[in-house]
Design an enzyme around this catalytic site. Sequence first.
Site, PDB file in Angstrom:
ATOM      1  N   LEU A 142       0.858  -1.170   0.000  1.00 16.45           N
ATOM      2  CA  LEU A 142       0.000   0.000   0.000  1.00 16.45           C
ATOM      3  C   LEU A 142       0.899   1.225   0.000  1.00 16.45           C
ATOM      4  O   LEU A 142       1.937   1.247   0.663  1.00 16.45           O
ATOM      5  CB  LEU A 142      -0.897   0.026   1.244  1.00 16.45           C
ATOM      6  N   ASP A 143       0.511   2.260  -0.744  1.00 13.13           N
ATOM      7  CA  ASP A 143       1.279   3.494  -0.741  1.00 13.13           C
ATOM      8  C   ASP A 143       1.404   4.031   0.685  1.00 13.13           C
ATOM      9  O   ASP A 143       0.566   3.733   1.553  1.00 13.13           O
ATOM     10  CB  ASP A 143       0.588   4.556  -1.601  1.00 13.13           C
ATOM     11  N   LYS A 144       2.411   4.816   0.911  1.00 10.93           N
ATOM     12  CA  LYS A 144       2.653   5.380   2.243  1.00 10.93           C
ATOM     13  C   LYS A 144       1.391   6.009   2.829  1.00 10.93           C
ATOM     14  O   LYS A 144       1.048   5.772   3.986  1.00 10.93           O
ATOM     15  CB  LYS A 144       3.771   6.433   2.154  1.00 10.93           C
ATOM     16  N   THR A 146      -1.747   5.574   1.963  1.00  8.26           N
ATOM     17  CA  THR A 146      -2.959   4.758   1.874  1.00  8.26           C
ATOM     18  C   THR A 146      -3.051   3.890   3.124  1.00  8.26           C
ATOM     19  O   THR A 146      -2.080   3.243   3.509  1.00  8.26           O
ATOM     20  CB  THR A 146      -2.933   3.869   0.620  1.00  8.26           C
TER      21      THR A 146
END
Length: 332
Positions: A142-144, A146
């Site tokens: 997951l993106d930072k 998100t």
Amino acid sequence: MDDTTLQEWTLDDTTAAERLDRVLARLASDLSRSRLQALIREGQVTVDGAPVLDPGRKVSAGARITLQVPPPMPAQPQGEAMDLSIVYEDDDLIVIDKPAGLVVHPAAGHESGTLVNALIAHCGDSLSGIGGVKRPGIVHRLDKDTSGLLAVAKNDLAHQGLAEQFADHGRTGPLERLYLALVWGVPERKRGTVEAALARSQHNREKIAIVSDGNERGRYAITHYEVLEPLPSANPVASLVQCELETGRTHQIRVHMAHIGHPLLGDAVYGSGFKTKANRLTQAQQQALAAVNGQALHAAVLGFEHPRTGEFLRFESPIPPNLAELLDALRA
């Protein structure tokens, strides 16, 4: 103390001639085939007392096979104690509810303070080794900024089983991944599919870009979306959207929603052209949006088949407080 394990087998009389790595994949099913191939090349496997370095060597009935598995090497990076929201954990895997702002894997600029560091500290003793190293097996990210659910493997068997499911993305298997996103505007169609190949931008290496299907750099990507709620219901400026991934590319939801003209609220990378939209928000709504401090995206549902037991596991994560406050503000 040497924790090397030694396993021995003698193939029965019904065994047909077959590649050594395939035979070992059946006999030592807790190790991935790639790990077994590496052990063969390292000289850790003998056939009838003689080392064999070729994974493709044919073995047949009566062959005596010995496998040595050295103890896993210490993890790099080092563990760092952090508070984790653990949704599920057993000997094979762990499911984390990741907060926004936490980087998953160490990289340039984020060598420490990541989820991997935290997992090594939390369950490092129970990690049996992914590819011969005591490390957590990250099969999706997951993106930072998100938030939401993330599954991590503790051993080779779980890593291989989860990786296969995430590579399939639920096309033929049971994997389920649902995201909640707040996007600018309201898509014309209540339900739709975005099918557009993605590749690293050649102009900005930190961005992902849409590329033509014929572009050899492009990776096939599909996102299904459904509008759950226009916000506010009268004269909406935004909407709550559910997204389901059929592929799992970097920044996929963010890029695909921006591609159809509805970037995520708070997304400074792909929604910078929509900053003027914020002028239509009330002061309370603008303050709630600023408090999100990143894209309004949450991994809300994660379901998969347990790689050892075959049991279907499904987890739901409630929308985090900052997104809940923004959602309430937009409804007002």
